[in-house]
Design an enzyme around this catalytic site. Structure first.
Site, short mmCIF file in Angstrom:
data_model
loop_
_atom_site.label_atom_id
_atom_site.label_comp_id
_atom_site.label_asym_id
_atom_site.label_seq_id
_atom_site.Cartn_x
_atom_site.Cartn_y
_atom_site.Cartn_z
N THR A 47 -8.29 -3.42 -29.36
CA THR A 47 -7.79 -4.29 -28.29
C THR A 47 -6.64 -5.16 -28.79
O THR A 47 -5.85 -5.65 -28.01
CB THR A 47 -8.90 -5.22 -27.75
OG1 THR A 47 -9.48 -5.91 -28.86
CG2 THR A 47 -9.97 -4.44 -27.01
N GLY B 297 -14.58 -5.82 -33.70
CA GLY B 297 -15.96 -5.81 -34.01
C GLY B 297 -16.50 -6.62 -35.16
O GLY B 297 -16.57 -6.14 -36.28
N GLU C 161 -19.33 -8.19 -33.98
CA GLU C 161 -20.66 -8.01 -33.37
C GLU C 161 -21.17 -6.60 -33.57
O GLU C 161 -22.32 -6.31 -33.40
CB GLU C 161 -20.59 -8.29 -31.87
CG GLU C 161 -20.44 -9.74 -31.52
CD GLU C 161 -19.06 -10.29 -31.85
OE1 GLU C 161 -18.99 -11.29 -32.55
OE2 GLU C 161 -18.06 -9.70 -31.45
N TRP D 63 -9.71 -7.77 -35.68
CA TRP D 63 -9.39 -7.45 -34.29
C TRP D 63 -8.16 -8.14 -33.73
O TRP D 63 -7.80 -7.94 -32.57
CB TRP D 63 -10.60 -7.67 -33.39
CG TRP D 63 -11.32 -8.99 -33.59
CD1 TRP D 63 -12.29 -9.25 -34.51
CD2 TRP D 63 -11.13 -10.20 -32.85
NE1 TRP D 63 -12.71 -10.55 -34.40
CE2 TRP D 63 -12.03 -11.16 -33.39
CE3 TRP D 63 -10.29 -10.58 -31.80
CZ2 TRP D 63 -12.11 -12.46 -32.90
CZ3 TRP D 63 -10.38 -11.89 -31.31
CH2 TRP D 63 -11.28 -12.80 -31.86
N ASN E 265 -16.42 -11.61 -38.41
CA ASN E 265 -17.70 -12.03 -38.98
C ASN E 265 -18.57 -10.82 -39.31
O ASN E 265 -18.38 -9.75 -38.76
CB ASN E 265 -18.42 -12.90 -37.95
CG ASN E 265 -18.60 -12.16 -36.64
OD1 ASN E 265 -17.63 -11.96 -35.92
ND2 ASN E 265 -19.81 -11.71 -36.35
N ASP F 10 -20.79 -16.75 -36.83
CA ASP F 10 -19.79 -16.04 -36.03
C ASP F 10 -18.45 -16.77 -35.98
O ASP F 10 -17.84 -16.89 -34.94
CB ASP F 10 -20.30 -15.76 -34.60
CG ASP F 10 -19.34 -14.87 -33.80
OD1 ASP F 10 -18.46 -14.24 -34.42
OD2 ASP F 10 -19.46 -14.82 -32.57
N ASP G 160 -15.22 -16.11 -37.27
CA ASP G 160 -14.24 -15.17 -37.82
C ASP G 160 -13.01 -15.83 -38.41
O ASP G 160 -12.56 -16.86 -37.93
CB ASP G 160 -13.62 -14.32 -36.70
CG ASP G 160 -14.58 -13.54 -35.89
OD1 ASP G 160 -15.52 -14.13 -35.36
OD2 ASP G 160 -14.37 -12.33 -35.77
#
Lengths: 107, 571
Positions: free
Chosen positions: B181, B197, B199, B246, B264, B315, B317
């Site tokens: 993305t 990603g 997650e 990302w 993360n 989380d 990042d």
């Protein structure tokens, strides 16, 4: 095949899976919420977030099943390829049984 | 003459030689390396490799900005999750991507269509993806426009005609559900792009692809990409590590290295709490997640790194955030915001210098010491925890701030929100992969003693010293722009684009664009006339939390619309 969730070590899971047909395997729905659904349905589905609150939803079972399987483009992913119909029934049963937490801590 | 190979969506990794086209269309590496010196264009994601997100143009200034009028608008159509991308401009042509990686080339002065390219994507797969189908930007170079897709491809399209040149499948998205993305960047003869990603239970690769042929040249795994790193993932947990880069990084021409921020690790929250070094789902520091890394652009080899959050358990990042390159007193600094709300300052080789907090509500750590170590980590065990700040959406989100060399100030959005959570022992669903691997149930909360809100700060980028600040009832989620006309543009969440005096924060102009902003903003010139173009459109995953957090206008805000609006001064 869906790899089951839960606090069971992965190796044990594999052992169970290869031991024969899964008999007592239940989808661990609370764990599913903590790993996937809770990103959008907060507090185990008790509260809205990016998605709506699921507790006390007025939708029919069929609607819920359909939404979980097909998702909603650009809002909620489709999970039909990840879960069997029985898995989805278990998720719906979990949603129907949701009750507010006992503590009044969470807003 | 150009040769094209028409490819179908399913074609994997392919090559077509593109003969050089006319000079007006070529964006060659030297032009990219000197992008900051060319005021008219906006050639890459944050305009130049210095990553300032700043335009030197000064025709629109603090006196006449009040006269700005709409010059043209354009809609990409099918704007599911709004319009999150950053347009680019070269030689009077504006290029941009919408959701589903729909590409457009427009006359930058009039908005008139030159060409469009609508790739065919795997729609079944998209329906299963969470971070989809938005696209956050493109890259220009070697006569092509480059765009990633959510079904795992990197596509090159001829800049002049929109005809496909090559289409390379880099990720098995059907198996892994991740794709692309974020915007690619062009560095010399390669296109670089990072997969999604944190997650996701995968290994967050960054790719180096031959810009002319589309052939993959290298792949760097942000999760356990070296033998050293593998040792930091107990019980082979690197196999489901996360760590996607990302958002685009940038290039340092002087050092010939590429900077990239990584995502993360997964699961996001760790039930082992303070015992994470030996226990839990991913024992160890989990290199190179939540890190800044420097890669050799030719080989993808790791040159240097700094892990901002060893064993990130929140989380937060490092994938978000620009890499501002700033010279001061004979030294060159790299300034990089982390999602947790601290802004990190490094030297060019990513040696830690200092870190300063942009955000007030931070309690996942007590601070960062002079070596860059985290002080007072809040490592939370399985069970309930209240008032963790910032919330999962971060103290800093992924859109870019802006550095203005005239004021010497760095303008950046900070988010003030917290959450309660219950950390749960989970195992990821891998076959087929269900993407997310969170490890907790959570609910957003207001910070203690107030309501959730956001602010735009004007600060010294190195010391963090505050010059001034503007509060917003909800955090703006779009990129900011500053210009040589002493202006700062803030596209806010409700849909109002505001211009401020970059020196003191005085509001000078505003325009309601009718829908929240969640993407890019640029400035460029055509035939001596300056333009400002902003992406309008709402619907990112952070924005999805706004209806419940803030009510209206977000409850009624469309998440399937988007358009570009371009402003200029009247004749």
């Amino acid at each position: 095949m869906t790899i089951r969730l839960g606090g069971i070590p992965a190796l044990l899971l594999l052992a169970t899976a290869s031991a024969g047909p899964a008999t007592a395997e239940h989808l661990d729905v609370p764990n599913l919420f903590a790993s996937v659904c809770g990103f959008c349905h907060e507090d185990g589905g008790r509260k809205a977030g990016k998605g709506p609150r699921l507790m006390n939803t007025e939708r029919s079972d069929e609607f819920l099943r359909n939404r979980i399987a097909k998702g909603r483009p650009g809002r909620m992913p489709a999970f039909g390829k990840m879960f069997s119909d029985e898995d989805i029934d278990e998720i719906v049963a979990y949603i129907r049984a949701l009750e507010p937490r006992e503590e009044a801590s969470v807003r | 003459m150009r040769k094209h190979l028409l490819l179908t969506a399913a074609v994997v990794g392919f090559a077509a030689v593109v003969p050089p086209t006319g000079p007006a269309w070529a964006v060659d590496p030297s032009r990219l390396e000197n992008a900051a010196k060319n005021p008219n264009d906006w050639l890459m994601y944050r305009r130049s490799y210095e990553d300032w997100q700043y335009s030197p143009l000064d025709q629109i200034n603090t006196t006449n900005v009040k006269d700005l009028k709409v010059a043209w608008t354009h809609t990409p159509g099918r704007a599911t999750r709004g319009l999150q991308s950053m347009p680019l401009v070269a030689d009077g042509v504006l290029y941009y991507s919408g959701s589903y990686s729909r590409l457009f080339a427009l006359d930058a002065a009039t908005g008139e269509l030159i060409w469009s390219y609508i790739p065919e994507l795997n729609e079944d797969l998209i329906a299963q993806q969470t971070h989809s189908p938005y696209n956050r930007g493109i890259a220009l170079g070697h006569g092509n426009v480059y765009v990633g897709t959510v079904d795992g491809r990197l596509i090159a399209v001829d800049m002049k005609t929109g005809a496909p040149v090559w289409d390379t499948k880099l990720v098995d998205s059907e198996k892994l559900t991740v794709g692309f993305t974020g915007a690619p960047i062009v560095v010399k003869d390669k296109v670089l792009i990072g997969a999604q990603g944190g997650e996701w239970p995968w290994r967050g690769p960054i790719f180096g692809v031959d810009a002319k042929t589309g052939k993959k040249v290298w792949e760097f795994f942000t999760v356990a990409g070296t033998e050293e790193a593998k040792k930091t993932w107990g019980n082979e947990s690197w196999r489901t590590g996360g760590g996607g880069g990302w958002m685009p990084g940038t290039y340092n021409q002087a050092k010939d290295i590429v900077y990239w921020g990584t995502g993360n690790p997964a699961p996001l929250y760790d039930w082992a709490g303070p015992d994470w070094e030996t226990k839990g789902p991913r024992p160890g520091t989990n290199l190179y997640t939540s890190s800044v890394i420097a890669l050799d652009p030719d080989t993808g080899e790791l040159v240097s790194y700094f892990q901002e959050l060893p064993h990130d358990a929140w989380d937060f990042d490092s994938a978000v955030g620009e890499f501002l390159r700033i010279e001061r007193d004979g030294e060159t600094y790299i300034v990089h915001p982390n999602k947790g709300g601290y802004v990190y300052v490094y030297d060019e080789m990513l040696n830690f210098k200092n870190a300063w907090p942009l955000v007030k509500n931070i309690n996942f750590i007590e601070g960062v010491d002079e070596k860059g170590n985290l002080i007072g980590r809040r490592d939370m065990r399985e069970g309930k925890h209240t008032n963790l700040c910032p919330a999962i959406a971060g103290g800093i989100s992924w859109n870019s701030g802006t550095y203005n060399p005239k004021t010497g100030l760095y303008y950046k959005v900070g988010n003030e929100w917290c959450m309660d959570l219950e950390i749960v022992k989970t195992t990821p669903i891998l076959e087929p992969m269900a993407q997310l691997n969170i490890g907790a149930n959570f609910t957003f909360t207001d910070p203690e003693g107030g309501k959730a809100y956001g602010h735009v700060d004007a600060r010294d980028p190195i010391t963090g010293e505050l010059a001034w600040r503007i509060d917003f009832p909800e955090p703006p989620l779009a990129s900011l722009l500053s210009t040589g006309g002493d202006l700062l543009f803030v596209p806010d969440a409700r849909g109002v684009l505001r211009a401020y005096d970059a020196r003191n924060g005085t509001e000078l102009w505003s325009q309601n664009n009718g829908l929240g902003h969640n993407g890019g903003i640029i400035s460029y010139a055509v035939d001596g006339k300056q333009y400002i173009t902003v992406a309008v459109g709402w619907g990112s995953l952070v924005g999805d939390a706004y209806p419940d957090l803030f009510g209206e206008p977000y409850k009624s805000m469309a998440t399937d619309q988007g358009w570009l609006v371009t402003f200029t001064l009247p004749e």
